[in-house]
Design an enzyme around this catalytic site. Structure first.
Site, PDB file in Angstrom:
ATOM      1  N   ASP A 136       0.826  -1.217   0.000  1.00  0.00           N
ATOM      2  CA  ASP A 136       0.000   0.000   0.000  1.00  0.00           C
ATOM      3  C   ASP A 136       0.860   1.267   0.000  1.00  0.00           C
ATOM      4  O   ASP A 136       0.372   2.351   0.336  1.00  0.00           O
ATOM      5  CB  ASP A 136      -0.900   0.020   1.248  1.00  0.00           C
ATOM      6  CG  ASP A 136      -2.225  -0.689   1.007  1.00  0.00           C
ATOM      7  OD1 ASP A 136      -2.439  -1.166  -0.123  1.00  0.00           O
ATOM      8  OD2 ASP A 136      -3.034  -0.781   1.944  1.00  0.00           O
ATOM      9  N   ASP A 289      -7.336  -7.495  13.765  1.00  0.00           N
ATOM     10  CA  ASP A 289      -6.915  -8.829  14.174  1.00  0.00           C
ATOM     11  C   ASP A 289      -7.746  -9.340  15.346  1.00  0.00           C
ATOM     12  O   ASP A 289      -8.220 -10.473  15.348  1.00  0.00           O
ATOM     13  CB  ASP A 289      -5.425  -8.828  14.527  1.00  0.00           C
ATOM     14  CG  ASP A 289      -5.020  -7.605  15.356  1.00  0.00           C
ATOM     15  OD1 ASP A 289      -5.918  -6.902  15.862  1.00  0.00           O
ATOM     16  OD2 ASP A 289      -3.812  -7.369  15.510  1.00  0.00           O
TER      17      ASP A 289
END
Length: 532
Positions: A136, A289
């Protein structure tokens, strides 16, 4: 009237006016002291003592559990089926499951070669593994470097894919989600995730995949973090102490008793079917997460923590980077709790005991109470009792409980026991930011979705040998932190009062803690005492 006489009249008038103001303020304080200040402070003490007891019970409970786990040798191989992978002459490599390895990165100039090289060095049949680099990066130069590195490994026969997207929506969660949409992922059974500074050993897959292969209800195998720069400075040593307790105790207890713990976002391998059943990656918080782990747990999936398997990574080396990281790690869980509390309570797939563990122990005590009580009690309320002697704190709450909690936290890093005093002061300083971030997460404040990638420095030893140290440039916004300086001044002022007029004799603690806040306020934590 002579000049000397007029000069004498003005100071007397001024002093009379000042004494009058002081007397009025003193009278006002005396009037509100008994009906307002004392009851409010006393209530704050009761609340803080309650939270301290909650944290104390949690720490003692986990200490007992981890002691029993070590005593009876409840190793993962005894709790879950595990057999080494064996070759099959007839089936060939098809007997090995297909593994996807994802490496999300963003402008990782210093570490991209380390992480890609470690992933490409994983020992596994070459036709049964895909390395996926999710870049990214917004810096064109870095993007070109990462792409060239992927091409270099591809020329060596490694099945590596370089993937980019035209936006950063969802940050890391968005990148991982897009990566799972690729056509070649459909043939994969498991996905291992490594952040850009993580370097798994070649045998990582040989030690983790058999657990997933032989235990159908196992969704995740999480490895432990090993810090390559823990000896860099005092700040990294303090971080090591905090994180070692997390991995040595919290993760191990969760894995051994409930088969649930928070996924650390990296150095773990997931069963892709479990990941998809849980709803895949979501970017509604900055702890994608943990979000995934909770949702998978509510579906009935189990997790396994392998403390014996360590993956090298890097700790934040600057106070600025660490502050941003801790904001994300504190704000995200609080915000996730706000979003999922009702869903957890109404879930019908898990037992009541597991719900209580997730809501009370995992979220309330560890992610909320632990941060708030550390700052509010030890840095605000306890010092305030020096100014209000009518309110007292029992010795068991001010001394005994904190001492036991500190000792239980420190057992994870025996080599740093002599640094315990520094660790206490450091944790109290960081509790200011964690408390602030926790309230932002609970109330969904303005910085609730702030995501700033932690700065990484890469191979420090190689750099120190080849490059001259850079001179630090002083920037007011980066180096001066008004909030820390304000708290430091508050503690220092009360310490002076306690030393001169007080009866509590907290002034040594107050002066030490004020000094720690002053150091943090100048952005010097970690560099003041580089040689410990």
């Amino acid at each position: 009237m002579e000049l000397g006489d007029s000069a004498a009249v003005i100071p007397d008038s001024f002093m009379g006016y000042r004494d009058d103001i002081t007397m009025q303020m003193s009278m006002i304080l005396d009037q509100i002291r008994a009906p307002l200040i004392v009851p409010v402070l006393r209530l704050a003490v009761y609340i803080c003592l309650t939270m301290s007891v909650m944290l104390f019970v949690e720490r003692v409970y986990m200490g007992i559990v981890i002691s029993l786990v070590k005593l009876f040798g409840r190793k993962p191989e005894k709790r879950f089926k595990w057999e080494p992978m064996k070759d099959d002459i007839e089936l060939g490599n098809s007997v090995y499951p297909m593994v996807l390895v994802q490496i999300p990165m963003y402008n990782e100039r210093e570490v991209y070669q380390l992480s890609i090289g470690a992933a490409c060095g994983l020992s596994w049949p070459s036709d049964r593994i895909v390395i996926q680099v999710l870049d990214d990066s917004t810096d064109p130069t870095i993007k070109d470097l990462v792409e060239m590195e992927c091409s270099r490994w591809a020329s060596k026969g490694v099945n590596i894919k370089y993937e980019i997207r035209d936006n950063r929506n969802g940050y890391k969660a968005g990148a991982l989600k897009e990566g799972m949409k690729k056509s070649y992922v459909k043939s994969c059974d498991y996905v291992a995730i490594f952040d850009a500074d993580f370097q798994p050993e070649p045998d990582y897959l040989w030690r983790t995949v058999p657990f997933l292969l032989h235990n159908p209800k196992l969704a995740l195998v999480q490895a432990r973090w090993k810090f390559v720069n823990s000896d860099e400075c005092l700040m990294t040593r303090m971080q090591e102490m905090s994180l070692d307790y997390h991995f040595t105790v919290e993760q191990e207890v969760g894995s051994s008793t409930y088969a649930f713990f928070g996924f650390n976002g990296t150095a773990g391998i997931w069963r892709i079917s479990a990941l998809n059943e849980a709803g895949g990656w979501k970017d509604r918080t900055t702890v994608e997460d943990m979000d995934l782990a909770v949702r998978a747990s509510l579906k009935g999936w189990k997790f396994l923590y392998l403390g014996s398997l360590k993956v090298k990574n890097e700790l934040p080396s600057t106070f600025k980077a660490y502050r941003y990281q801790q904001h994300r790690w504190s704000c995200g869980p609080a915000n996730l709790f706000r979003k999922m509390a009702f869903e957890i309570m109404t879930n019908k797939n898990v037992t009541l005991w597991k719900k209580v563990h997730v809501i009370y122990s995992f979220f309330v005590v560890r992610k909320i109470v632990a941060h708030i009580v550390t700052f509010i009690f030890y840095c605000v309320v306890l010092p305030a009792t020096v100014l209000v002697p009518e309110v007292t704190v029992p010795k068991w709450g001010a001394v005994y409980i904190p001492s036991i909690i500190t000792l239980l936290n420190a057992v994870g890093t025996p080599r740093s026991l002599h640094l315990m005093v520094f660790w206490i002061l450091f944790e109290n300083v960081m509790s200011l930011h964690r408390t602030k971030a926790t309230f932002i997460g609970l109330l969904e404040g303005g910085r609730v979705n702030e995501w700033i990638v932690t700065e990484k420095l890469g191979d420090l030893k190689a750099k120190s040998a080849t490059k001259a140290p850079k001179k630090l440039r002083f920037r007011f916004g980066d180096r001066i932190h008004v909030l820390e300086l304000g708290v430091g001044m508050y503690l220092f002022s009360i310490g002076c009062y306690d030393a001169l007029f007080g009866k509590n004799h907290y002034y040594l603690y107050l002066f030490a803690q004020a000094f720690a806040f002053f150091i943090a306020g100048c952005g010097q934590i970690g560099t003041v005492v580089p040689n410990y």
